[in-house]
Structures are given as structure tokens and as C-alpha cells.
Design a protein around this motif. Structure first.
Motif, short mmCIF file in Angstrom:
data_model
loop_
_atom_site.label_atom_id
_atom_site.label_comp_id
_atom_site.label_asym_id
_atom_site.label_seq_id
_atom_site.Cartn_x
_atom_site.Cartn_y
_atom_site.Cartn_z
N GLU A 90 1.49 14.63 1.79
CA GLU A 90 0.55 15.16 0.81
C GLU A 90 1.28 15.92 -0.29
O GLU A 90 0.96 15.78 -1.48
CB GLU A 90 -0.46 16.08 1.52
N SER A 91 2.29 16.71 0.08
CA SER A 91 3.05 17.49 -0.92
C SER A 91 3.74 16.57 -1.91
O SER A 91 3.71 16.78 -3.13
CB SER A 91 4.10 18.37 -0.21
N GLU A 92 4.37 15.52 -1.39
CA GLU A 92 5.08 14.58 -2.25
C GLU A 92 4.10 13.85 -3.17
O GLU A 92 4.38 13.64 -4.35
CB GLU A 92 5.84 13.56 -1.38
N ALA A 93 2.94 13.50 -2.62
CA ALA A 93 1.93 12.80 -3.42
C ALA A 93 1.41 13.68 -4.55
O ALA A 93 1.16 13.21 -5.66
CB ALA A 93 0.79 12.36 -2.52
N THR B 119 0.84 -1.20 0.00
CA THR B 119 0.00 0.00 0.00
C THR B 119 0.88 1.25 0.00
O THR B 119 1.99 1.25 0.52
CB THR B 119 -0.91 0.05 1.25
N THR B 120 0.35 2.27 -0.63
CA THR B 120 0.95 3.60 -0.54
C THR B 120 -0.03 4.46 0.25
O THR B 120 -1.19 4.61 -0.16
CB THR B 120 1.19 4.20 -1.93
N VAL B 121 0.44 4.99 1.35
CA VAL B 121 -0.43 5.76 2.24
C VAL B 121 -0.04 7.23 2.19
O VAL B 121 1.14 7.58 2.34
CB VAL B 121 -0.33 5.25 3.69
N ILE B 122 -1.03 8.09 1.94
CA ILE B 122 -0.78 9.53 1.84
C ILE B 122 -1.35 10.19 3.09
O ILE B 122 -2.51 9.99 3.46
CB ILE B 122 -1.44 10.11 0.58
N VAL B 123 -0.50 10.99 3.74
CA VAL B 123 -0.91 11.67 4.98
C VAL B 123 -0.63 13.16 4.84
O VAL B 123 0.20 13.58 4.01
CB VAL B 123 -0.14 11.10 6.20
#
Length: 367
Positions: free
Chosen positions: A340-343, A304-308
Motif C-alpha cells: 500500500e505504501s509503495e502504491a 495485473t498490479t495487485v495492491i495489498v
């Protein structure tokens, strides 16, 4: 043979739980050995023990043959028919050979053998009792320590707590009471060996079963446990009944239930999360207490890739990566955490403003 011996056998059966037949068998073997040793006999003998009268008789067993070649093992047909005319070639005849002073000699010679058999039988009883407690929690008393083990008295046996299974936050003092998890029970030549742990995830699971009635009665199920002993743990729980709050049941009123377990584990932090068959929900829950914007699932690699949110990144990863590491252990999914920025830079949130149906987690957090 004095009847006191049979009384002693009955006492051992009652007080130590050793089968009387086992003791009688051991006694017979000891008496046969004593007879052969003290009377230098190679004869095949049988010992008859009469529990009612407290008497003992020794019988030599000989084969009836036409011509005797070994007097200790054989008897002629002529001699046998003097005892009973029904004997034929090939029969086995028993002749009483009990010496007058055999009772005293036998008691002395048999004592050590019987004691050994009794010890072996006791070990068997102890092993049978504790093998059923494998993967269970018991309370013991610390007896002694050495550089390799803490020795804990569990009642009938002394268990070993290896250094690798000790909690870094524990302080072990002689005579202290300690709850331990039984990891392995072995039956060795030196008797039952019981190995215990304070760091095993099973200890945490059993403590919750003991403290939370809903887990004990099956209303709430523990699905998984991930633990770094003495520091932090995560446990996932599930209730089939939608009216039951599995997390709330484990936490207890004003956190009393979980606090009792935290105290037992010397301040170990415990995150209780709700299990879900949906990996998006489950992984999001497992990363508690951090907030999650989105979980992207790769079913093939079980990753999973989790975005926070940016400000939640360090919380999601945790100190030395502990929160993410425990979440991965708990769920069985690989977890890659992105801010979030990286995503956004990678285009993983390009559809954020589009009118689509997101998971409940996404909707709640984006409102």
C-alpha cells in the motif's frame, strides 16, 4: 490335432480376453510354418482347422497350367482334370498333403509361435484397457525400486514412477499401496509401458473428483489447478448454480473432504478459491489467504498490479514467492504485487478517499 487344443483356445478367450479368431489365425500360421520347415516344402499350403471334430488338414495349393515349370507351385491341366474335369488353366487346385505324424510335429513346432502370438494379443488387450485410463487415478502396490524408477503394480501391468514425478514428501516402501496419476501409455515391442506421477496437477484434480460428489456430478466445476507437489497447491472451482457454494463443497463439513486429500498427499497445503470471469475478483481470490486492496488490470498484456496492505505483503508474495507464483499459474495472469505504501508513492491510490464505486473487494477492505 487333439480337441484339447481348441479347448485351450476357448479358455484363453474366456480367461484372458483374447479374441478366439486371433488365436486361430496364429495357430494356422504356426502350422503352415511347421509344415514347410519339417517337410522342406516351399509349396503354398492352407491349413484347415475343424473346431467341432478337433481335426486338422493341410492342403497344397497349386495353379493349373498347361506346362509345369515348378512342381511345388503348379500342376498340369491333365492331372487337375483327373481330380475334377471342371478345372481350367489358371484355376487353383487344393490337394490334401497332411502327413500321418504331422499332429505331433506341428504341436511342437507351433508351440513357440502360438505362445508369442498369445503374448502379443495379451499385450494388445492390456494396452487397450490402460489407454482408456490415461489421465486417470489408479491405486497400485509398490513392487520394487531402483535409482531411476519406482515400479508400481497396477494389476495386469507394472507402471514406472520416474524420480522427476515423485513427491519429495513421499516415502516409498515395498508393498505399500499408492494412488498414482497415469500420464502416458505407450505400446512398445516389449509390451505396454505405463508412466505414472505423484506430482502431476492432474492427480490433485482427480482426487477432488473422487472425494467431492458435487464435482463428480458436474454441479461444481474445477476450472484450474496450480501445484508445487508436496508443498502447496491452489485449485479454482465454480458453480453455475448461485445456491451452491463451490468452495464449501470442496472443503466439506469441518474440512473433512479436503483433509482426506491433504492426507493422501502427505500434508500438501491446498488453497481452494472461487473462480470468476472478472480478473479483478479472480486474481484477488487466487492470492488467498492474503487480503487485497485493489487489482489494476492490463488487458493487452494480460497482466495485473495487485495492491495489498503493508502488513500483508510477505503473505501475498509467500515463502520464496510461492503464493504469487501459484496464483499466476492458476489464473493465467501476470501478477505484480505492491504494498500500500509503495502504491501511494506511485499515485496508484490517489482516489482512495474520493466517492467512487470500487469493486466489492475494495469496499469491504476499506470500510
Amino acid at each position: 490335432m487333439s480337441s484339447e487344443l481348441f479347448d485351450a483356445i476357448q479358455y484363453l478367450e474366456k480367461e484372458k480376453g483374447i479374441n478366439k479368431d486371433v488365436l486361430m489365425e496364429a495357430l494356422e500360421a504356426a502350422l503352415i510354418s511347421a509344415y514347410k520347415k519339417n517337410f522342406k516344402s516351399a509349396t503354398n499350403v492352407r491349413v484347415d482347422l475343424n473346431e467341432e471334430t478337433g481335426s486338422m488338414h493341410v492342403f497344397a495349393r497349386k495353379e493349373v497350367v498347361e506346362e509345369v515349370e515348378d512342381k511345388q507351385q503348379q500342376i498340369s491341366l491333365e492331372e487337375a482334370t483327373q481330380v475334377s474335369p471342371t478345372y481350367e488353366i489358371g484355376d487353383v487346385i487344393e490337394i490334401e498333403v497332411t502327413p500321418k505324424d504331422f499332429g505331433r510335429i506341428a504341436a511342437q513346432a507351433a508351440k513357440q509361435v502360438v505362445t508369442q502370438r498369445v503374448r502379443e494379443a495379451e499385450r494388445g488387450v492390456i494396452f487397450s484397457e490402460y489407454i482408456d485410463r490415461e489421465e486417470d487415478v489408479m491405486t497400485g502396490i509398490i513392487q520394487r525400486k531402483d535409482p531411476r524408477f519406482i515400479y508400481v503394480n497396477l494389476g495386469k501391468v507394472e507402471a514406472r514412477l520416474p524420480e522427476s514425478e515423485q513427491m519429495p514428501t513421499d516415502e516409498y516402501h515395498i508393498h505399500d499401496r499408492l494412488k498414482v496419476f497415469i500420464t502416458k501409455v505407450e505400446n512398445t515391442n516389449k509390451g505396454p509401458q505405463i508412466f505414472i506421477s505423484r506430482s502431476h496437477p492432474g492427480l490433485l484434480k482427480r482426487l477432488f473428483e473422487m472425494e467431492v460428489p458435487e464435482i463428480y456430478d458436474g454441479t461444481v466445476e474445477i476450472k484450474s489447478v496450480a501445484r508445487e507437489a508436496g508443498d502447496r497447491s491452489k485449485i479454482s472451482v465454480y458453480a453455475d448454480n448461485p445456491e451452491v457454494d463451490p468452495v464449501g463443497s470442496c472443503v466439506g463439513q469441518r474440512g473433512q473432504r479436503v483433509q482426506t486429500i491433504v492426507n493422501e498427499l502427505k500434508g500438501e497445503k491446498i488453497d481452494i478459491v472461487e473462480w470468476s470471469e472478472d480478473p479483478v475478483v479472480y486474481v484477488s481470490n487466487a492470492l488467498s489467504p492474503s487480503k487485497v486492496l485493489r487489482v489494476i488490470v492490463d488487458e493487452e498484456d494480460k497482466a495485473t498490479t495487485v495492491i495489498v496492505p503493508d502488513y500483508q505483503l510477505s503473505l501475498a508474495i509467500g515463502k520464496r514467492g510461492q503464493n504469487a507464483r501459484l496464483a499466476a499459474k492458476l489464473t493465467g495472469w501476470k501478477i505484480d504485487i505492491k504494498s500500500e505504501s509503495e502504491a501511494r508513492e506511485e499515485g496508484l491510490l490517489d482516489d482512495l478517499d474520493e466517492e467512487e464505486s470500487y469493486s466489492e473487494i475494495d469496499v469491504d477492505l476499506f470500510e
